[in-house]
Design an enzyme around this catalytic site. Structure first.
Site, mmCIF file in Angstrom:
data_model
loop_
_atom_site.group_PDB
_atom_site.id
_atom_site.type_symbol
_atom_site.label_atom_id
_atom_site.label_comp_id
_atom_site.label_asym_id
_atom_site.label_seq_id
_atom_site.Cartn_x
_atom_site.Cartn_y
_atom_site.Cartn_z
ATOM 1 N N TYR A 18 0.830 -1.147 0.063
ATOM 2 C CA TYR A 18 -0.095 -0.052 0.230
ATOM 3 C C TYR A 18 0.906 1.276 -0.029
ATOM 4 O O TYR A 18 0.517 2.204 0.549
ATOM 5 C CB TYR A 18 -0.968 -0.307 1.418
ATOM 6 C CG TYR A 18 -2.288 -0.895 1.022
ATOM 7 C CD1 TYR A 18 -2.953 -0.495 0.155
ATOM 8 C CD2 TYR A 18 -2.120 -2.259 1.457
ATOM 9 C CE1 TYR A 18 -4.409 -1.208 0.165
ATOM 10 C CE2 TYR A 18 -3.213 -2.797 1.180
ATOM 11 C CZ TYR A 18 -4.523 -2.560 0.661
ATOM 12 O OH TYR A 18 -5.557 -3.405 0.361
ATOM 13 N N TYR A 144 -14.718 -4.574 3.260
ATOM 14 C CA TYR A 144 -13.117 -4.733 3.054
ATOM 15 C C TYR A 144 -12.877 -6.522 3.719
ATOM 16 O O TYR A 144 -13.110 -6.223 4.718
ATOM 17 C CB TYR A 144 -12.152 -3.862 3.567
ATOM 18 C CG TYR A 144 -10.731 -4.440 3.456
ATOM 19 C CD1 TYR A 144 -10.009 -4.363 2.146
ATOM 20 C CD2 TYR A 144 -10.001 -5.087 4.344
ATOM 21 C CE1 TYR A 144 -8.925 -4.545 1.850
ATOM 22 C CE2 TYR A 144 -8.733 -5.450 3.989
ATOM 23 C CZ TYR A 144 -8.039 -5.506 2.753
ATOM 24 O OH TYR A 144 -6.963 -5.938 2.507
ATOM 25 N N ASP A 237 -17.256 -11.856 9.268
ATOM 26 C CA ASP A 237 -15.569 -11.612 9.005
ATOM 27 C C ASP A 237 -15.153 -10.858 10.222
ATOM 28 O O ASP A 237 -15.498 -9.503 10.419
ATOM 29 C CB ASP A 237 -15.516 -10.904 7.760
ATOM 30 C CG ASP A 237 -13.777 -10.617 7.637
ATOM 31 O OD1 ASP A 237 -13.026 -10.718 8.548
ATOM 32 O OD2 ASP A 237 -13.561 -10.024 6.553
ATOM 33 N N LYS A 266 -5.609 -11.337 12.406
ATOM 34 C CA LYS A 266 -4.997 -10.289 13.202
ATOM 35 C C LYS A 266 -5.023 -10.601 14.813
ATOM 36 O O LYS A 266 -3.812 -10.880 14.977
ATOM 37 C CB LYS A 266 -6.151 -8.918 12.866
ATOM 38 C CG LYS A 266 -6.197 -8.500 11.515
ATOM 39 C CD LYS A 266 -6.628 -7.215 11.258
ATOM 40 C CE LYS A 266 -6.071 -6.882 9.744
ATOM 41 N NZ LYS A 266 -7.183 -6.626 8.957
HETATM 42 C C1 LIG Z 1 -7.400 -6.945 7.500
HETATM 43 C C2 LIG Z 1 -8.550 -7.673 7.059
HETATM 44 C C3 LIG Z 1 -8.827 -8.730 6.387
HETATM 45 C C4 LIG Z 1 -7.483 -9.458 5.477
HETATM 46 O O1 LIG Z 1 -6.837 -9.937 6.482
HETATM 47 P P1 LIG Z 1 -5.000 -10.060 6.053
HETATM 48 O O2 LIG Z 1 -4.310 -10.886 7.141
HETATM 49 O O3 LIG Z 1 -4.447 -8.763 5.790
HETATM 50 O O4 LIG Z 1 -5.234 -10.636 4.653
HETATM 51 C C5 LIG Z 1 -10.251 -9.279 6.067
HETATM 52 N N1 LIG Z 1 -11.154 -8.949 6.723
HETATM 53 C C6 LIG Z 1 -11.006 -7.820 7.234
HETATM 54 C C7 LIG Z 1 -12.309 -7.459 8.134
HETATM 55 C C8 LIG Z 1 -9.844 -7.054 7.610
HETATM 56 O O5 LIG Z 1 -10.102 -6.188 8.569
#
Ligand SMILES: *Cc1c(COP(=O)(O)O)cnc(C)c1O
Length: 430
Positions: A18, A144, A237, A266
Protein backbone atom coordinates in the site's frame (compact mmCIF):
# COMPACT_ATOMS: atom_id res chain seq x y z
CA UNK A 1 14.20 13.49 8.28
CA UNK A 2 17.64 11.91 8.57
CA UNK A 3 18.06 8.81 6.42
CA UNK A 4 19.25 6.04 8.67
CA UNK A 5 21.18 2.99 7.57
CA UNK A 6 18.28 0.54 7.94
CA UNK A 7 15.84 2.63 5.96
CA UNK A 8 18.52 3.41 3.33
CA UNK A 9 19.19 -0.32 2.86
CA UNK A 10 15.44 -0.93 2.71
CA UNK A 11 15.05 1.56 -0.13
CA UNK A 12 17.50 -0.44 -2.27
CA UNK A 13 15.67 -3.76 -2.03
CA UNK A 14 12.13 -3.56 -0.58
CA UNK A 15 8.72 -2.97 -2.18
CA UNK A 16 6.26 -1.99 0.55
CA UNK A 17 2.52 -2.75 0.79
CA UNK A 18 0.00 0.00 0.00
CA UNK A 19 2.89 2.36 -0.74
CA UNK A 20 3.60 4.59 -3.73
CA UNK A 21 7.32 3.88 -3.72
CA UNK A 22 8.21 6.94 -5.81
CA UNK A 23 6.83 9.52 -3.41
CA UNK A 24 6.69 7.78 -0.03
CA UNK A 25 9.07 9.11 2.63
CA UNK A 26 11.86 6.79 3.79
CA UNK A 27 10.41 4.06 6.02
CA UNK A 28 11.15 4.23 9.74
CA UNK A 29 13.53 1.43 10.76
CA UNK A 30 12.08 -0.22 13.88
CA UNK A 31 14.39 -2.27 16.06
CA UNK A 32 12.46 -2.98 19.24
CA UNK A 33 9.00 -2.88 20.79
CA UNK A 34 7.66 -2.83 24.31
CA UNK A 35 4.05 -2.38 25.39
CA UNK A 36 2.39 0.19 23.13
CA UNK A 37 5.79 1.62 22.13
CA UNK A 38 8.08 0.95 19.19
CA UNK A 39 11.68 2.22 19.02
CA UNK A 40 13.54 3.15 15.85
CA UNK A 41 17.22 2.66 15.14
CA UNK A 42 18.00 6.10 16.56
CA UNK A 43 16.12 5.12 19.73
CA UNK A 44 13.19 7.46 19.04
CA UNK A 45 10.01 6.12 20.59
CA UNK A 46 6.73 5.89 18.71
CA UNK A 47 3.30 5.28 20.22
CA UNK A 48 1.57 2.51 18.30
CA UNK A 49 -1.89 4.10 18.14
CA UNK A 50 -3.23 1.68 15.50
CA UNK A 51 -1.91 -1.62 16.88
CA UNK A 52 0.49 -2.19 13.97
CA UNK A 53 -2.27 -2.56 11.33
CA UNK A 54 -4.89 -3.66 13.88
CA UNK A 55 -3.17 -6.86 14.95
CA UNK A 56 -1.57 -6.12 18.30
CA UNK A 57 -3.71 -6.45 21.42
CA UNK A 58 -1.44 -6.99 24.44
CA UNK A 59 1.55 -4.87 23.42
CA UNK A 60 4.80 -5.60 21.59
CA UNK A 61 7.26 -8.37 22.45
CA UNK A 62 5.02 -9.52 25.31
CA UNK A 63 7.12 -11.73 27.62
CA UNK A 64 4.38 -14.37 28.14
CA UNK A 65 3.85 -14.85 24.40
CA UNK A 66 7.61 -14.70 23.71
CA UNK A 67 8.44 -17.34 26.34
CA UNK A 68 5.73 -19.76 25.16
CA UNK A 69 6.93 -19.28 21.59
CA UNK A 70 10.56 -19.93 22.47
CA UNK A 71 9.67 -23.14 24.32
CA UNK A 72 7.47 -24.35 21.43
CA UNK A 73 10.20 -23.57 18.87
CA UNK A 74 12.51 -26.01 20.66
CA UNK A 75 9.75 -28.66 20.73
CA UNK A 76 8.04 -28.59 17.30
CA UNK A 77 8.24 -25.67 14.87
CA UNK A 78 6.12 -27.01 12.02
CA UNK A 79 4.51 -30.14 10.69
CA UNK A 80 2.15 -31.00 7.83
CA UNK A 81 -1.48 -30.71 8.97
CA UNK A 82 -3.09 -33.24 6.61
CA UNK A 83 -2.91 -36.70 8.19
CA UNK A 84 -1.06 -35.27 11.22
CA UNK A 85 -1.99 -33.09 14.14
CA UNK A 86 -0.34 -31.46 17.16
CA UNK A 87 -1.19 -30.19 20.62
CA UNK A 88 -1.17 -26.40 19.99
CA UNK A 89 -3.72 -26.73 17.15
CA UNK A 90 -6.02 -29.04 19.12
CA UNK A 91 -5.80 -27.00 22.30
CA UNK A 92 -6.45 -23.73 20.49
CA UNK A 93 -9.58 -25.15 18.82
CA UNK A 94 -10.77 -26.55 22.17
CA UNK A 95 -10.35 -23.22 23.91
CA UNK A 96 -11.61 -20.98 21.11
CA UNK A 97 -14.82 -22.75 20.04
CA UNK A 98 -16.66 -22.23 23.37
CA UNK A 99 -16.08 -18.47 22.98
CA UNK A 100 -17.70 -18.37 19.52
CA UNK A 101 -21.51 -18.42 19.13
CA UNK A 102 -22.69 -21.75 17.67
CA UNK A 103 -19.32 -22.75 16.19
CA UNK A 104 -18.18 -26.40 16.28
CA UNK A 105 -15.18 -26.79 13.93
CA UNK A 106 -11.92 -24.94 13.32
CA UNK A 107 -10.29 -24.84 9.86
CA UNK A 108 -6.81 -23.31 9.94
CA UNK A 109 -5.04 -21.13 7.39
CA UNK A 110 -2.50 -18.35 7.75
CA UNK A 111 -4.01 -14.87 7.36
CA UNK A 112 -7.25 -12.93 7.19
CA UNK A 113 -7.66 -13.09 3.41
CA UNK A 114 -7.23 -16.87 3.40
CA UNK A 115 -9.72 -17.18 6.28
CA UNK A 116 -12.20 -15.34 4.02
CA UNK A 117 -11.34 -17.44 0.92
CA UNK A 118 -11.94 -20.61 2.94
CA UNK A 119 -15.31 -19.36 4.20
CA UNK A 120 -16.43 -18.48 0.65
CA UNK A 121 -15.36 -21.88 -0.67
CA UNK A 122 -17.08 -23.62 2.26
CA UNK A 123 -20.29 -21.72 1.51
CA UNK A 124 -20.34 -22.43 -2.25
CA UNK A 125 -19.38 -26.06 -1.76
CA UNK A 126 -21.84 -26.53 1.10
CA UNK A 127 -24.65 -25.91 -1.40
CA UNK A 128 -22.96 -27.95 -4.12
CA UNK A 129 -22.54 -30.89 -1.74
CA UNK A 130 -26.28 -30.62 -1.05
CA UNK A 131 -27.00 -30.72 -4.79
CA UNK A 132 -27.67 -27.01 -5.45
CA UNK A 133 -25.53 -24.57 -7.42
CA UNK A 134 -25.59 -21.11 -5.89
CA UNK A 135 -23.12 -18.56 -7.18
CA UNK A 136 -24.32 -15.28 -5.83
CA UNK A 137 -22.80 -13.70 -2.74
CA UNK A 138 -24.17 -10.78 -0.75
CA UNK A 139 -21.82 -8.18 0.76
CA UNK A 140 -21.79 -4.58 1.97
CA UNK A 141 -20.97 -1.89 -0.57
CA UNK A 142 -18.23 -0.46 1.62
CA UNK A 143 -16.77 -3.79 2.76
CA UNK A 144 -13.14 -4.88 3.03
CA UNK A 145 -12.38 -8.59 3.30
CA UNK A 146 -8.79 -8.84 2.08
CA UNK A 147 -6.56 -8.54 -0.98
CA UNK A 148 -6.64 -11.96 -2.65
CA UNK A 149 -9.05 -12.36 -5.58
CA UNK A 150 -11.96 -13.99 -3.76
CA UNK A 151 -11.62 -11.60 -0.83
CA UNK A 152 -11.36 -8.66 -3.27
CA UNK A 153 -14.49 -9.85 -5.07
CA UNK A 154 -16.59 -9.60 -1.91
CA UNK A 155 -15.02 -6.26 -0.98
CA UNK A 156 -16.52 -2.96 -2.12
CA UNK A 157 -15.41 -1.81 -5.55
CA UNK A 158 -12.91 0.94 -4.82
CA UNK A 159 -9.52 2.39 -5.72
CA UNK A 160 -8.05 -0.82 -4.25
CA UNK A 161 -9.90 -3.07 -6.71
CA UNK A 162 -10.33 -0.74 -9.73
CA UNK A 163 -7.74 -2.39 -12.00
CA UNK A 164 -9.18 -5.85 -11.35
CA UNK A 165 -12.91 -5.10 -11.28
CA UNK A 166 -13.83 -7.01 -14.44
CA UNK A 167 -11.94 -10.08 -13.19
CA UNK A 168 -13.85 -10.27 -9.91
CA UNK A 169 -16.84 -12.58 -9.46
CA UNK A 170 -20.36 -11.32 -9.23
CA UNK A 171 -21.48 -9.99 -5.87
CA UNK A 172 -24.67 -8.20 -4.93
CA UNK A 173 -23.82 -5.20 -2.77
CA UNK A 174 -26.13 -3.66 -0.20
CA UNK A 175 -25.88 -0.62 2.09
CA UNK A 176 -25.13 -1.02 5.78
CA UNK A 177 -28.47 -1.19 7.59
CA UNK A 178 -30.09 1.60 9.60
CA UNK A 179 -33.54 1.83 11.16
CA UNK A 180 -34.70 3.82 8.14
CA UNK A 181 -33.25 1.80 5.23
CA UNK A 182 -33.65 -1.78 6.55
CA UNK A 183 -37.02 -2.35 4.85
CA UNK A 184 -35.62 -1.16 1.49
CA UNK A 185 -32.53 -3.40 1.86
CA UNK A 186 -34.68 -6.45 2.54
CA UNK A 187 -36.93 -5.61 -0.43
CA UNK A 188 -33.82 -5.31 -2.60
CA UNK A 189 -32.52 -8.76 -1.54
CA UNK A 190 -36.01 -10.16 -2.11
CA UNK A 191 -35.83 -8.86 -5.68
CA UNK A 192 -32.52 -10.71 -6.22
CA UNK A 193 -34.12 -14.12 -5.69
CA UNK A 194 -32.69 -15.05 -2.30
CA UNK A 195 -32.74 -18.76 -3.21
CA UNK A 196 -29.81 -18.04 -5.60
CA UNK A 197 -27.70 -16.44 -2.87
CA UNK A 198 -25.16 -18.78 -1.27
CA UNK A 199 -23.93 -16.53 1.51
CA UNK A 200 -23.78 -13.09 3.03
CA UNK A 201 -20.34 -11.95 4.22
CA UNK A 202 -19.99 -8.93 6.49
CA UNK A 203 -17.78 -7.14 8.99
CA UNK A 204 -20.10 -7.04 12.03
CA UNK A 205 -20.83 -3.50 13.35
CA UNK A 206 -17.51 -1.99 12.33
CA UNK A 207 -16.14 -1.74 8.79
CA UNK A 208 -12.41 -1.18 9.08
CA UNK A 209 -10.72 -0.31 5.79
CA UNK A 210 -13.97 1.14 4.46
CA UNK A 211 -13.33 4.08 6.81
CA UNK A 212 -14.10 2.82 10.34
CA UNK A 213 -17.83 2.87 9.58
CA UNK A 214 -19.94 1.94 12.62
CA UNK A 215 -23.50 0.76 12.16
CA UNK A 216 -26.60 -0.10 14.11
CA UNK A 217 -26.85 -3.52 15.85
CA UNK A 218 -30.68 -3.64 15.86
CA UNK A 219 -31.14 -3.11 12.11
CA UNK A 220 -28.18 -5.42 11.49
CA UNK A 221 -29.81 -8.19 13.52
CA UNK A 222 -33.02 -7.76 11.50
CA UNK A 223 -31.03 -8.12 8.30
CA UNK A 224 -29.28 -11.25 9.59
CA UNK A 225 -32.60 -12.76 10.70
CA UNK A 226 -34.08 -12.14 7.28
CA UNK A 227 -31.06 -13.74 5.54
CA UNK A 228 -31.18 -16.75 7.88
CA UNK A 229 -34.90 -17.17 7.13
CA UNK A 230 -33.98 -17.31 3.41
CA UNK A 231 -31.24 -19.92 4.06
CA UNK A 232 -28.50 -17.48 3.07
CA UNK A 233 -25.38 -18.63 4.93
CA UNK A 234 -23.95 -16.00 7.26
CA UNK A 235 -20.19 -15.41 7.24
CA UNK A 236 -19.03 -13.11 10.03
CA UNK A 237 -15.64 -11.62 9.11
CA UNK A 238 -14.32 -10.86 12.60
CA UNK A 239 -10.71 -10.61 11.37
CA UNK A 240 -10.62 -7.04 12.70
CA UNK A 241 -13.52 -6.92 15.19
CA UNK A 242 -12.56 -10.12 17.03
CA UNK A 243 -10.79 -10.34 20.38
CA UNK A 244 -12.35 -7.40 22.14
CA UNK A 245 -11.98 -4.56 19.63
CA UNK A 246 -15.64 -3.56 19.72
CA UNK A 247 -16.07 -3.87 23.49
CA UNK A 248 -17.47 -7.40 23.61
CA UNK A 249 -15.15 -10.38 23.00
CA UNK A 250 -16.58 -10.76 19.50
CA UNK A 251 -18.81 -8.29 17.66
CA UNK A 252 -21.38 -11.02 16.91
CA UNK A 253 -22.22 -10.95 20.64
CA UNK A 254 -24.10 -7.70 19.95
CA UNK A 255 -26.75 -9.56 17.91
CA UNK A 256 -29.00 -12.57 18.56
CA UNK A 257 -28.52 -14.25 15.15
CA UNK A 258 -25.75 -16.83 15.03
CA UNK A 259 -23.40 -16.97 12.05
CA UNK A 260 -22.69 -20.16 10.09
CA UNK A 261 -19.00 -19.31 9.78
CA UNK A 262 -16.59 -16.91 11.48
CA UNK A 263 -13.25 -15.64 10.08
CA UNK A 264 -10.47 -14.74 12.51
CA UNK A 265 -6.90 -13.49 12.16
CA UNK A 266 -5.15 -10.21 13.17
CA UNK A 267 -5.59 -10.21 17.00
CA UNK A 268 -5.83 -14.02 17.08
CA UNK A 269 -2.13 -14.42 17.97
CA UNK A 270 -2.02 -11.15 19.87
CA UNK A 271 -0.51 -9.79 16.68
CA UNK A 272 2.61 -11.93 17.03
CA UNK A 273 2.37 -14.49 14.22
CA UNK A 274 0.43 -14.96 10.99
CA UNK A 275 -2.54 -17.27 11.54
CA UNK A 276 -6.04 -17.52 10.08
CA UNK A 277 -9.06 -19.45 11.28
CA UNK A 278 -12.41 -20.17 9.67
CA UNK A 279 -14.87 -21.75 12.08
CA UNK A 280 -18.11 -23.45 11.11
CA UNK A 281 -21.25 -24.82 12.67
CA UNK A 282 -21.87 -28.57 12.84
CA UNK A 283 -24.35 -28.26 9.92
CA UNK A 284 -21.73 -26.79 7.56
CA UNK A 285 -19.12 -29.36 8.60
CA UNK A 286 -21.51 -32.30 8.22
CA UNK A 287 -22.38 -31.33 4.62
CA UNK A 288 -18.77 -32.25 3.70
CA UNK A 289 -18.93 -35.74 5.28
CA UNK A 290 -19.44 -38.35 2.58
CA UNK A 291 -18.15 -41.58 1.05
CA UNK A 292 -17.77 -39.47 -2.10
CA UNK A 293 -14.29 -37.92 -2.21
CA UNK A 294 -15.56 -35.09 -4.41
CA UNK A 295 -17.38 -33.68 -1.38
CA UNK A 296 -14.04 -33.00 0.37
CA UNK A 297 -12.99 -29.40 1.04
CA UNK A 298 -9.91 -29.33 -1.21
CA UNK A 299 -8.11 -26.45 0.42
CA UNK A 300 -4.95 -26.04 2.49
CA UNK A 301 -1.82 -23.96 2.87
CA UNK A 302 1.76 -25.00 3.57
CA UNK A 303 1.73 -23.26 6.93
CA UNK A 304 -1.79 -24.30 7.94
CA UNK A 305 -2.03 -24.50 11.74
CA UNK A 306 1.66 -23.70 12.22
CA UNK A 307 2.47 -24.85 15.79
CA UNK A 308 4.32 -21.62 16.63
CA UNK A 309 1.39 -19.50 15.46
CA UNK A 310 -1.07 -21.68 17.41
CA UNK A 311 1.15 -21.37 20.48
CA UNK A 312 1.20 -17.59 20.16
CA UNK A 313 -2.62 -17.67 19.90
CA UNK A 314 -2.87 -19.82 23.04
CA UNK A 315 -0.56 -17.48 24.97
CA UNK A 316 -2.57 -14.51 23.72
CA UNK A 317 -5.79 -16.22 24.87
CA UNK A 318 -4.28 -16.61 28.37
CA UNK A 319 -3.86 -12.83 28.48
CA UNK A 320 -7.16 -12.11 26.73
CA UNK A 321 -9.24 -14.17 29.19
CA UNK A 322 -7.55 -12.55 32.20
CA UNK A 323 -10.01 -10.02 33.72
CA UNK A 324 -7.24 -7.41 33.53
CA UNK A 325 -7.66 -7.36 29.75
CA UNK A 326 -11.39 -6.52 29.91
CA UNK A 327 -10.62 -3.87 32.54
CA UNK A 328 -8.07 -2.28 30.22
CA UNK A 329 -10.54 -2.23 27.36
CA UNK A 330 -13.15 -0.57 29.58
CA UNK A 331 -10.56 2.01 30.67
CA UNK A 332 -9.68 2.87 27.06
CA UNK A 333 -13.38 3.13 26.17
CA UNK A 334 -13.98 5.60 29.03
CA UNK A 335 -10.95 7.70 28.08
CA UNK A 336 -12.11 7.71 24.44
CA UNK A 337 -15.61 8.71 25.58
CA UNK A 338 -14.27 11.83 27.25
CA UNK A 339 -12.14 12.73 24.23
CA UNK A 340 -15.19 12.19 22.01
CA UNK A 341 -17.02 14.90 23.94
CA UNK A 342 -14.08 17.24 23.31
CA UNK A 343 -14.04 16.33 19.60
CA UNK A 344 -17.73 17.22 19.28
CA UNK A 345 -16.78 20.84 20.00
CA UNK A 346 -14.20 21.06 17.20
CA UNK A 347 -15.55 22.56 13.94
CA UNK A 348 -13.17 20.69 11.57
CA UNK A 349 -14.19 17.36 13.12
CA UNK A 350 -17.05 15.51 11.46
CA UNK A 351 -19.02 12.51 12.74
CA UNK A 352 -16.91 11.56 15.78
CA UNK A 353 -17.84 8.00 16.81
CA UNK A 354 -16.82 5.30 19.24
CA UNK A 355 -17.21 1.54 19.51
CA UNK A 356 -15.30 -0.36 22.18
CA UNK A 357 -11.65 0.68 21.92
CA UNK A 358 -12.01 2.25 18.45
CA UNK A 359 -12.49 5.99 18.12
CA UNK A 360 -12.88 7.54 14.66
CA UNK A 361 -13.88 10.78 12.93
CA UNK A 362 -13.51 12.61 9.63
CA UNK A 363 -11.60 15.83 9.15
CA UNK A 364 -13.47 18.43 7.13
CA UNK A 365 -11.46 19.06 3.96
CA UNK A 366 -11.91 20.58 0.55
CA UNK A 367 -11.52 17.23 -1.25
CA UNK A 368 -13.98 14.32 -1.25
CA UNK A 369 -14.06 11.94 1.69
CA UNK A 370 -12.17 8.72 1.07
CA UNK A 371 -8.89 6.91 0.93
CA UNK A 372 -7.28 9.09 -1.75
CA UNK A 373 -8.07 12.40 -0.06
CA UNK A 374 -4.99 14.59 -0.43
CA UNK A 375 -4.99 15.46 3.26
CA UNK A 376 -3.81 11.92 4.08
CA UNK A 377 -0.15 12.63 3.17
CA UNK A 378 -0.07 15.75 5.35
CA UNK A 379 -1.57 13.78 8.23
CA UNK A 380 1.03 11.02 7.87
CA UNK A 381 3.81 13.61 8.02
CA UNK A 382 2.28 15.42 10.99
CA UNK A 383 1.95 12.31 13.17
CA UNK A 384 5.28 10.90 12.09
CA UNK A 385 6.96 14.08 13.30
CA UNK A 386 5.05 13.67 16.59
CA UNK A 387 6.29 10.07 16.75
CA UNK A 388 2.79 8.71 16.91
CA UNK A 389 1.81 5.87 14.63
CA UNK A 390 -1.52 6.96 13.26
CA UNK A 391 -2.38 5.92 9.71
CA UNK A 392 -5.40 7.85 8.48
CA UNK A 393 -7.73 6.29 5.90
CA UNK A 394 -7.93 9.33 3.62
CA UNK A 395 -9.44 12.07 5.78
CA UNK A 396 -10.70 9.53 8.34
CA UNK A 397 -8.59 9.50 11.47
CA UNK A 398 -8.93 6.72 14.03
CA UNK A 399 -7.31 5.43 17.20
CA UNK A 400 -7.25 1.66 17.62
CA UNK A 401 -4.65 1.00 20.32
CA UNK A 402 -3.20 -2.11 21.96
CA UNK A 403 -5.16 -2.73 25.18
CA UNK A 404 -2.04 -2.19 27.30
CA UNK A 405 -1.70 1.45 26.21
CA UNK A 406 -1.36 3.75 29.23
CA UNK A 407 -3.58 6.73 30.03
CA UNK A 408 -0.57 9.02 29.53
CA UNK A 409 0.08 7.59 26.09
CA UNK A 410 -3.59 8.04 25.18
CA UNK A 411 -3.43 11.65 26.39
CA UNK A 412 -0.38 12.25 24.20
CA UNK A 413 -2.30 10.94 21.16
CA UNK A 414 -5.32 13.09 22.02
CA UNK A 415 -3.29 16.27 22.40
CA UNK A 416 -1.49 15.68 19.11
CA UNK A 417 -4.89 15.36 17.43
CA UNK A 418 -6.05 18.57 19.10
CA UNK A 419 -2.93 20.34 17.90
CA UNK A 420 -3.58 19.07 14.38
CA UNK A 421 -7.17 20.30 14.35
CA UNK A 422 -6.01 23.74 15.55
CA UNK A 423 -3.53 23.90 12.67
CA UNK A 424 -6.25 22.85 10.22
CA UNK A 425 -8.61 25.54 11.49
CA UNK A 426 -5.94 28.17 10.86
CA UNK A 427 -5.11 26.87 7.37
CA UNK A 428 -8.61 25.96 6.12
CA UNK A 429 -11.25 28.40 7.36
CA UNK A 430 -14.65 26.64 7.49
C1 LIG B 1 -7.39 -7.05 7.44
C2 LIG B 1 -8.68 -7.69 7.12
C3 LIG B 1 -8.75 -8.82 6.30
C4 LIG B 1 -7.54 -9.40 5.59
O1 LIG B 1 -6.61 -9.91 6.48
P1 LIG B 1 -5.09 -10.06 5.99
O2 LIG B 1 -4.44 -10.86 7.08
O3 LIG B 1 -4.54 -8.68 5.87
O4 LIG B 1 -5.11 -10.79 4.70
C5 LIG B 1 -9.98 -9.41 6.10
N1 LIG B 1 -11.08 -8.91 6.68
C6 LIG B 1 -11.05 -7.83 7.47
C7 LIG B 1 -12.32 -7.35 8.10
C8 LIG B 1 -9.85 -7.17 7.70
O5 LIG B 1 -9.83 -6.06 8.45
Amino acid sequence: MQTSSLSARDMEVIWHPYTQMQTAPAPVGIVRGQGALLFDENNNRYIDATSSWWVNIHGHAHPHIAQQLAAQALELEHCIFAGFTHLPAVQLAERLLPLLPGQRRVFYSDNGSTAVEVALKMAIQYWDNKGTRKHKILAFRNAYHGDTFGAMSVSGRSVFTRVFDDLLFDVHFIEVPTASNIAAIIADIEAQQPTDIAAFIFEPLLQGSGGMVMYDATAFDQLLQYCASQHILLIADEVMTGFGRTGKNFAMEYVSTRPDMICLSKGLTGGTMALGITTSTAAIYEAFLSGDKLKTLFHGHSFTANPLACTAALASLDLFTDPACAANRARIHEKHQRFLTALQQIPVVKNPRLLGTVLAFELVTTGADGYTNALADDLHRFFRAKRIMLRPLGNTLYILPPYCITNEQLDEIYSSIQELTQQLMVSTPT
